[in-house]
Scaffold this motif. Structure first.
Motif, PDB file in Angstrom:
ATOM      1  N   GLU A   1      24.989  20.820  72.839  1.00  0.00           N
ATOM      2  CA  GLU A   1      25.494  21.883  71.759  1.00  0.00           C
ATOM      3  C   GLU A   1      24.557  22.082  70.632  1.00  0.00           C
ATOM      4  O   GLU A   1      24.081  21.269  69.942  1.00  0.00           O
ATOM      5  CB  GLU A   1      26.990  21.536  71.397  1.00  0.00           C
ATOM      6  CG  GLU A   1      27.654  21.217  72.494  1.00  0.00           C
ATOM      7  CD  GLU A   1      29.165  20.520  71.992  1.00  0.00           C
ATOM      8  OE1 GLU A   1      29.325  20.461  70.962  1.00  0.00           O
ATOM      9  OE2 GLU A   1      29.845  20.107  72.863  1.00  0.00           O
TER      10      GLU A   1
ATOM     11  N   ARG B   1      25.880  26.040  74.181  1.00  0.00           N
ATOM     12  CA  ARG B   1      26.216  24.973  75.085  1.00  0.00           C
ATOM     13  C   ARG B   1      25.036  25.191  76.342  1.00  0.00           C
ATOM     14  O   ARG B   1      24.966  26.083  77.048  1.00  0.00           O
ATOM     15  CB  ARG B   1      27.542  24.817  75.617  1.00  0.00           C
ATOM     16  CG  ARG B   1      27.872  23.349  76.121  1.00  0.00           C
ATOM     17  CD  ARG B   1      28.995  23.432  76.595  1.00  0.00           C
ATOM     18  NE  ARG B   1      29.639  22.127  77.242  1.00  0.00           N
ATOM     19  CZ  ARG B   1      29.792  22.031  78.731  1.00  0.00           C
ATOM     20  NH1 ARG B   1      29.683  23.029  79.358  1.00  0.00           N
ATOM     21  NH2 ARG B   1      30.172  20.975  78.969  1.00  0.00           N
TER      22      ARG B   1
ATOM     23  N   TYR C   1      22.464  13.250  82.323  1.00  0.00           N
ATOM     24  CA  TYR C   1      22.028  14.397  81.819  1.00  0.00           C
ATOM     25  C   TYR C   1      23.130  15.301  81.131  1.00  0.00           C
ATOM     26  O   TYR C   1      24.211  15.391  82.035  1.00  0.00           O
ATOM     27  CB  TYR C   1      21.314  15.359  82.674  1.00  0.00           C
ATOM     28  CG  TYR C   1      21.027  16.783  82.095  1.00  0.00           C
ATOM     29  CD1 TYR C   1      20.885  16.974  80.957  1.00  0.00           C
ATOM     30  CD2 TYR C   1      21.075  17.874  83.323  1.00  0.00           C
ATOM     31  CE1 TYR C   1      20.774  18.475  80.586  1.00  0.00           C
ATOM     32  CE2 TYR C   1      20.800  19.110  82.835  1.00  0.00           C
ATOM     33  CZ  TYR C   1      20.569  19.521  81.238  1.00  0.00           C
ATOM     34  OH  TYR C   1      20.380  20.714  80.991  1.00  0.00           O
ATOM     35  N   GLN C   2      23.563  15.121  79.936  1.00  0.00           N
ATOM     36  CA  GLN C   2      24.940  15.695  79.306  1.00  0.00           C
ATOM     37  C   GLN C   2      24.372  16.839  78.732  1.00  0.00           C
ATOM     38  O   GLN C   2      23.450  17.280  78.203  1.00  0.00           O
ATOM     39  CB  GLN C   2      25.506  14.530  78.247  1.00  0.00           C
ATOM     40  CG  GLN C   2      25.713  13.318  78.724  1.00  0.00           C
ATOM     41  CD  GLN C   2      26.989  13.416  79.935  1.00  0.00           C
ATOM     42  OE1 GLN C   2      27.583  14.046  79.659  1.00  0.00           O
ATOM     43  NE2 GLN C   2      26.826  12.781  81.070  1.00  0.00           N
ATOM     44  N   PRO C   3      25.561  18.000  78.604  1.00  0.00           N
ATOM     45  CA  PRO C   3      25.351  19.159  78.067  1.00  0.00           C
ATOM     46  C   PRO C   3      24.876  18.916  76.387  1.00  0.00           C
ATOM     47  O   PRO C   3      25.338  17.898  76.041  1.00  0.00           O
ATOM     48  CB  PRO C   3      26.754  19.745  78.093  1.00  0.00           C
ATOM     49  CG  PRO C   3      27.180  19.339  79.395  1.00  0.00           C
ATOM     50  CD  PRO C   3      26.718  17.606  79.317  1.00  0.00           C
TER      51      PRO C   3
ATOM     52  N   ASP D   1      32.324  25.728  79.448  1.00  0.00           N
ATOM     53  CA  ASP D   1      33.138  25.362  78.105  1.00  0.00           C
ATOM     54  C   ASP D   1      33.506  26.813  77.644  1.00  0.00           C
ATOM     55  O   ASP D   1      32.455  27.476  76.678  1.00  0.00           O
ATOM     56  CB  ASP D   1      32.717  24.455  77.262  1.00  0.00           C
ATOM     57  CG  ASP D   1      33.834  24.187  76.283  1.00  0.00           C
ATOM     58  OD1 ASP D   1      34.725  25.144  75.746  1.00  0.00           O
ATOM     59  OD2 ASP D   1      33.559  23.023  75.544  1.00  0.00           O
TER      60      ASP D   1
ATOM     61  N   ARG E   1      23.795  23.474  79.647  1.00  0.00           N
ATOM     62  CA  ARG E   1      24.108  22.596  80.636  1.00  0.00           C
ATOM     63  C   ARG E   1      23.784  22.897  81.881  1.00  0.00           C
ATOM     64  O   ARG E   1      23.008  23.808  82.428  1.00  0.00           O
ATOM     65  CB  ARG E   1      25.854  22.838  80.925  1.00  0.00           C
ATOM     66  CG  ARG E   1      26.138  24.324  81.372  1.00  0.00           C
ATOM     67  CD  ARG E   1      27.551  24.480  81.506  1.00  0.00           C
ATOM     68  NE  ARG E   1      27.697  25.659  81.975  1.00  0.00           N
ATOM     69  CZ  ARG E   1      27.803  26.093  83.215  1.00  0.00           C
ATOM     70  NH1 ARG E   1      27.703  25.206  84.314  1.00  0.00           N
ATOM     71  NH2 ARG E   1      28.146  27.478  83.713  1.00  0.00           N
TER      72      ARG E   1
ATOM     73  N   ASP F   1      26.796  30.371  76.944  1.00  0.00           N
ATOM     74  CA  ASP F   1      26.561  29.308  77.899  1.00  0.00           C
ATOM     75  C   ASP F   1      25.260  29.523  78.716  1.00  0.00           C
ATOM     76  O   ASP F   1      25.093  30.448  79.404  1.00  0.00           O
ATOM     77  CB  ASP F   1      27.806  29.452  78.928  1.00  0.00           C
ATOM     78  CG  ASP F   1      27.825  28.630  80.007  1.00  0.00           C
ATOM     79  OD1 ASP F   1      27.771  27.267  79.816  1.00  0.00           O
ATOM     80  OD2 ASP F   1      27.704  28.881  81.165  1.00  0.00           O
TER      81      ASP F   1
ATOM     82  N   THR G   1      15.041  21.212  78.648  1.00  0.00           N
ATOM     83  CA  THR G   1      16.251  21.092  78.892  1.00  0.00           C
ATOM     84  C   THR G   1      17.302  21.560  77.602  1.00  0.00           C
ATOM     85  O   THR G   1      18.120  21.859  77.772  1.00  0.00           O
ATOM     86  CB  THR G   1      17.084  19.654  79.478  1.00  0.00           C
ATOM     87  OG1 THR G   1      16.785  19.047  78.477  1.00  0.00           O
ATOM     88  CG2 THR G   1      16.338  19.446  80.697  1.00  0.00           C
TER      89      THR G   1
ATOM     90  N   HIS H   1      27.746  21.097  85.878  1.00  0.00           N
ATOM     91  CA  HIS H   1      28.816  20.793  84.492  1.00  0.00           C
ATOM     92  C   HIS H   1      29.767  21.992  84.605  1.00  0.00           C
ATOM     93  O   HIS H   1      29.307  23.384  84.831  1.00  0.00           O
ATOM     94  CB  HIS H   1      28.054  20.985  83.318  1.00  0.00           C
ATOM     95  CG  HIS H   1      27.202  19.569  83.041  1.00  0.00           C
ATOM     96  ND1 HIS H   1      25.797  19.700  82.567  1.00  0.00           N
ATOM     97  CD2 HIS H   1      27.546  18.277  83.159  1.00  0.00           C
ATOM     98  CE1 HIS H   1      25.413  18.545  82.492  1.00  0.00           C
ATOM     99  NE2 HIS H   1      26.323  17.645  82.912  1.00  0.00           N
TER     100      HIS H   1
ATOM    101  N   VAL I   1      22.796  27.890  81.455  1.00  0.00           N
ATOM    102  CA  VAL I   1      22.794  26.917  82.582  1.00  0.00           C
ATOM    103  C   VAL I   1      21.127  26.539  82.825  1.00  0.00           C
ATOM    104  O   VAL I   1      20.510  27.373  83.281  1.00  0.00           O
ATOM    105  CB  VAL I   1      23.094  27.412  83.996  1.00  0.00           C
ATOM    106  CG1 VAL I   1      23.104  26.483  85.129  1.00  0.00           C
ATOM    107  CG2 VAL I   1      24.848  27.876  83.743  1.00  0.00           C
TER     108      VAL I   1
END
Length: 277
Positions: A90, A96, A86-88, A105, A98, A111, A122, A102, A113
């Protein structure tokens, strides 16, 4: 000991993916991966019930061609597997999304979550990305927002970060309702009211923006109802369907006097933005 999981692969019309995932969640399936020809669903082997699965499949056979096969997967620590993969994401260079593990950034304006209870909702799905891109184009300042079928709550969370100050989000599934509450709290959101239910359970009110990222069949049934919740001049944004369904969705919206103002596609998925005169 890491859990042993059963993978069930269902081949069916993707219009029915969402409702099948909801049904499978009721009998213990924990995560899903969608494709253009159906769903892969995952359940601990200790919870697997073949009879319950067959009953669900039989209920939908009159609506869509549907087949399935199940197999036991090799033993893994699936939480570790999920975190590793599971990668963030963009969106439009400004958002972003995440997980809580994570690192933030600061290069991104927004941002978000999201710790999902299941492996969808997600922001990784094209339809979520499409809706979030369109949200960035809307004035949310002190606006009211209704998030229909909110899943993890990601769209409502972004709306509050964009300065909406009265937000309602709901989902028919208990896991989604609880997850949206948790995610809203993690993001410091204080203006989102989340409840478990359907549009029929929504308190009587009107909204500046209605977001519905669901599926074609539900949208065709409920667009007239969403319109009743919109203020004059309000925006309805819909997604969760393929680009070849655009004409049907537009026709239904025009039947209730909505005006198409924007559309976009990504990997054959579509988002449409309408305004109420």
């Amino acid at each position: 000991m890491p859990a042993t999981y059963i993978e069930t692969r269902l081949t069916l019309n993707p219009d029915y993916n969402d409702i099948l995932m909801a049904e499978l969640a009721e009998i213990g399936y924990e995560s899903f991966v969608e494709s253009n020809d159906g769903i892969s669903a995952y359940i601990p082997d200790t919870s697997f019930d073949l009879d319950a699965l067959q009953q669900i499949v039989e209920r939908y056979q009159s609506m869509t061609a549907i087949t399935f096969e199940s197999q036991q997967l090799e033993t893994k620590n699936w939480n570790e597997e999920w975190e590793r993969n599971y990668q963030p994401i963009e969106v439009a260079g400004r958002i972003r999304v995440r997980a809580s593990y994570h690192t933030p950034d600061p290069a991104f304006e927004y941002d978000i979550v999201i710790d999902p209870k299941m492996s969808f909702g997600t922001g990784h799905h094209e339809t979520t990305t499409l809706v979030m891109e369109q949200q960035l184009l809307l004035d949310h300042q002190k606006k009211s927002v209704l998030d229909v079928g909110s899943g993890t709550g990601i769209l409502a969370i972004l709306a509050e970060k964009l300065s909406a100050n009265r937000l309602t989000a709901f989902d028919i599934e208990e896991w989604a309702y609880l997850n949206a509450v948790e995610n809203a709290a993690m993001n410091g959101c204080t203006h989102i009211h989340v409840f478990q239910g359907t549009i029929a359970d929504c308190p009587t009110a009107t909204y500046d923006i209605v977001l519905a990222n669901i599926n074609r069949n539900i949208l065709l049934q409920e667009i007239p109802t969403y319109t009743e919740f919109l203020v004059n001049g309000g925006t309805l944004m819909v997604s969760g369907f393929y680009e070849f369904d655009i004409a049907d969705i537009v026709q239904k919206a025009e039947e209730v006097s909505l005006r198409l103002v924007a559309q976009k596609t990504l990997n054959q998925w579509a988002v449409l933005r309408f305004e109420k005169p």
